[in-house]
Scaffold this motif. Structure first.
Motif, PDB file in Angstrom:
ATOM      1  N   ALA A 297      30.182  85.172 -54.701  1.00  0.00           N
ATOM      2  CA  ALA A 297      29.672  84.367 -53.590  1.00  0.00           C
ATOM      3  C   ALA A 297      29.046  83.114 -54.191  1.00  0.00           C
TER       4      ALA A 297
ATOM      5  N   ILE B  26      34.292  89.302 -49.635  1.00  0.00           N
ATOM      6  CA  ILE B  26      33.492  90.348 -49.008  1.00  0.00           C
ATOM      7  C   ILE B  26      34.244  91.688 -49.046  1.00  0.00           C
TER       8      ILE B  26
ATOM      9  N   ALA C 107      32.718  83.532 -49.833  1.00  0.00           N
ATOM     10  CA  ALA C 107      32.419  84.764 -50.583  1.00  0.00           C
ATOM     11  C   ALA C 107      33.565  85.751 -50.384  1.00  0.00           C
TER      12      ALA C 107
ATOM     13  N   PRO D 277      29.159  90.939 -50.382  1.00  0.00           N
ATOM     14  CA  PRO D 277      29.935  90.266 -51.420  1.00  0.00           C
ATOM     15  C   PRO D 277      30.168  91.199 -52.607  1.00  0.00           C
TER      16      PRO D 277
END
Ligand SMILES: NC(=O)c1ccc[n+]([C@@H]2O[C@H](COP(=O)([O-])OP(=O)(O)OC[C@H]3O[C@@H](n4cnc5c(N)ncnc54)[C@H](OP(=O)(O)O)[C@@H]3O)[C@@H](O)[C@H]2O)c1
Length: 354
Positions: A112, A12, A10, A71
Motif C-alpha cells: 500500500a 487488498i 493498495a 493490504p
C-alpha cells in the motif's frame, strides 16, 4: 507536512485463494490517519514478499482471518510522513516490518502507498543500502537472528548447518553465522552454489544428489554440528530423526516450519507426521535424542537495531532476487510461489524508487 490524499492504491487481500483470486488492486483504499501514541505514518517506497503472505491467503478462510479485507504483506522500506512525537521525523528513510498478527489487528500491510505502524518496528535505513535492498531485510533477518542467536546461542568456532542456504532466511542465516565467527555448511541445488558461497558459506552440499540425511550420516562433520537451522520449513522429519549421526549430543535442531503449502490432505498429513516424529514423540517411544525447536519469528526492537548495525557495518548484504512494478504484483507472487528465488522478491510501491 504536505497534504495527504484521502485514498491510495493498495493490493487488498479480500478472500481465500491463490493471489490471483485472493487479491484485488484497489485505488479507493483509505489512507490511514489518527495515529495512536507510538505510531508513525510511512510512505512506502518498496515492499517485499514472504511465503507467509501467499500461504495465509491459500489456507485461511475469511472467518478465520480477522483482518480481511486488508493490504497484503509485511516488509517495507519507506519515508516517514508523520513522526507523531516519536524519535522519527518527517523525511527519515526507514525500513522494517508489520508482523502478521499486528497486520491483522491493525489492518495494515506493506503493499500500500501509506502504512500506519509502530515506530519501534522501524529503523533508519543505512545510506549504503537502497530502499529496494532494504525492503526485504526485516522479516527474514529477524527470523535468522532469532533462530541462530536467541534460540541456538551460536558461538564463534561452532559449526552450523543451514538447510536451504539460498532461501532468503538461509542467506541471512549464513551471513549472521559468519558474522558471529561460526563455520557454515549450507545446502541448495547445484545452480545456487555460487550464490550460497557468496553469502559466506564455507562448505556446500547439493541436496538434490542424495537424500540429505543419508549424505550427512555417511559424511558427518567433525566435530558434529552444534546447530542445524532448517530454513526450508521441511515437511519431512528425516533430517531431524537421523540427526544423532551428525548433530552433537548437546546440539539443537531449529526449524522455521513445518509449514504445509496448502490444505490438501497429503500436505496436512505430512505436516502432522513431521510434528509427531520430531516434536511430540517421547524418547521412550523411539523419539530422537536431540533438542528440537519450531519457532515463529517475533519482532524485537533490540534485534532489529543489531541487524541495522550489521547492515551498516557491511556484515550483512541484502540479497535481492528480482524487482517488480506495483501493477505486476501477481507476477511477483508467481516467483515467490515457485520456491526457487535466491534472495528477496521486491515490489516497487513508489514507481520512481531505485
Ligand atoms: N517460522 C517463521 O517465523 C518463518 C519466517 C520466515 C520464513 N519462514 C518459512 O521458511 C521457509 C523459507 O522462507 P524464505 O522466504 O527464505 O523462502 P524462499 O526464499 O522463497 O526459498 C526459496 C529457496 O529455497 C530453496 N529450497 C527449496 N527447497 C529446498 C530444499 N528442500 N533444500 C534446500 N533448499 C531448498 C531454493 O533453492 P533451490 O532452488 O536450490 O532448491 C530457493 O533458493 C518458508 O517455508 C517460509 O514460510 C518461516
Amino acid at each position: 507536512m504536505s497534504v495527504l490524499p484521502e485514498t491510495q492504491r493498495a493490493w487488498i487481500v479480500e478472500r481465500r485463494g491463490l493471489p490471483s483470486k485472493a487479491l484485488r488492486l484497489r485505488s479507493d483504499w483509505e489512507v490511514p490517519s489518527k495515529l495512536k501514541e507510538g505510531q508513525v505514518l510511512v510512505k512506502v517506497q518498496a515492499a517485499a514478499l514472504n511465503p507467509v503472505g501467499y500461504k495465509l491467503m491459500k489456507i485461511l478462510p475469511n472467518f478465520a482471518h480477522s483482518g480481511r479485507p486488508l493490504p497484503a504483506e509485511q516488509d517495507l522500506a519507506g519515508v516517514i510522513v508523520d513522526g507523531n512525537g516519536t524519535h522519527f521525523s518527517a523525511g527519515d528513510q526507514v525500513f522494517g516490518f508489520i508482523p502478521v498478527e499486528l497486520s491483522q489487528a491493525t489492518r495494515q500491510g506493506s503493499l500500500a502507498q501509506y502504512v500506519r505502524m509502530p515506530a519501534d518496528h522501524l529503523v533508519l535505513r543505512p545510506p549504503s543500502v537502497s530502499p529496494i535492498e532494504a525492503a526485504g531485510i526485516t522479516l527474514v533477518s529477524e527470523t535468522a537472528y532469532e533462530g541462530l542467536i536467541d534460540i541456538g546461542k551460536i558461538e564463534a568456532g561452532q559449526t552450523v548447518l543451514i538447510n536451504g542456504g539460498s532461501s532468503a532466511v538461509g542467506a541471512y542465516a549464513i551471513q549472521i553465522a559468519k558474522a558471529k565467527g561460526a563455520k557454515v555448511v549450507a545446502t541448495a541445488s547445484a545452480k545456487n552454489e555460487t550464490f550460497v558461497r557468496k553469502m559466506g558459506a564455507d562448505e556446500f552440499i547439493d541436496y538434490t544428489k542424495t537424500p540429505l540425511h543419508e549424505y550427512l550420516a555417511a559424511n558427518p562433520p567433525s566435530p558434529k554440528f552444534h546447530i542445524i537451522l532448517d530454513a526450508v520449513a521441511l515437511i519431512d522429519p528425516s533430517l531431524y530423526t537421523y540427526s544423532p549421526a551428525y548433530l552433537a549430543p548437546n546440539g539443537i535442531f531449529i526449524t522455521t516450519g513445518p509449514m504445509p503449502k496448502d490444505t490438501s490432505g497429503s500436505e496436512l498429513w505430512k505436516t502432522v507426521k513431521t510434528v509427531f516424529a520430531a516434536y511430540l514423540r517421547p524418547t521412550w517411544l523411539g523419539g530422537t535424542k536431540r533438542k528440537y525447536k519450531i519457532f515463529m519469528v517475533k519482532h524485537r526492537k533490540s534485534r532489529l537495531d543489531d541487524i541495522q548495525k550489521m547492515v551498516s557495518d557491511g556484515l550483512i548484504v541484502p540479497p535481492v532476487d528480482s524487482v517488480y512494478e506495483f501493477d505486476d504484483a501477481l507476477k511477483a507472487y508467481d516467483r515467490q510461489m515457485s520456491a526457487r528465488a535466491t534472495g528477496k522478491i521486491i515490489i516497487k510501491v513508489d514507481p520512481n524508487v531505485s
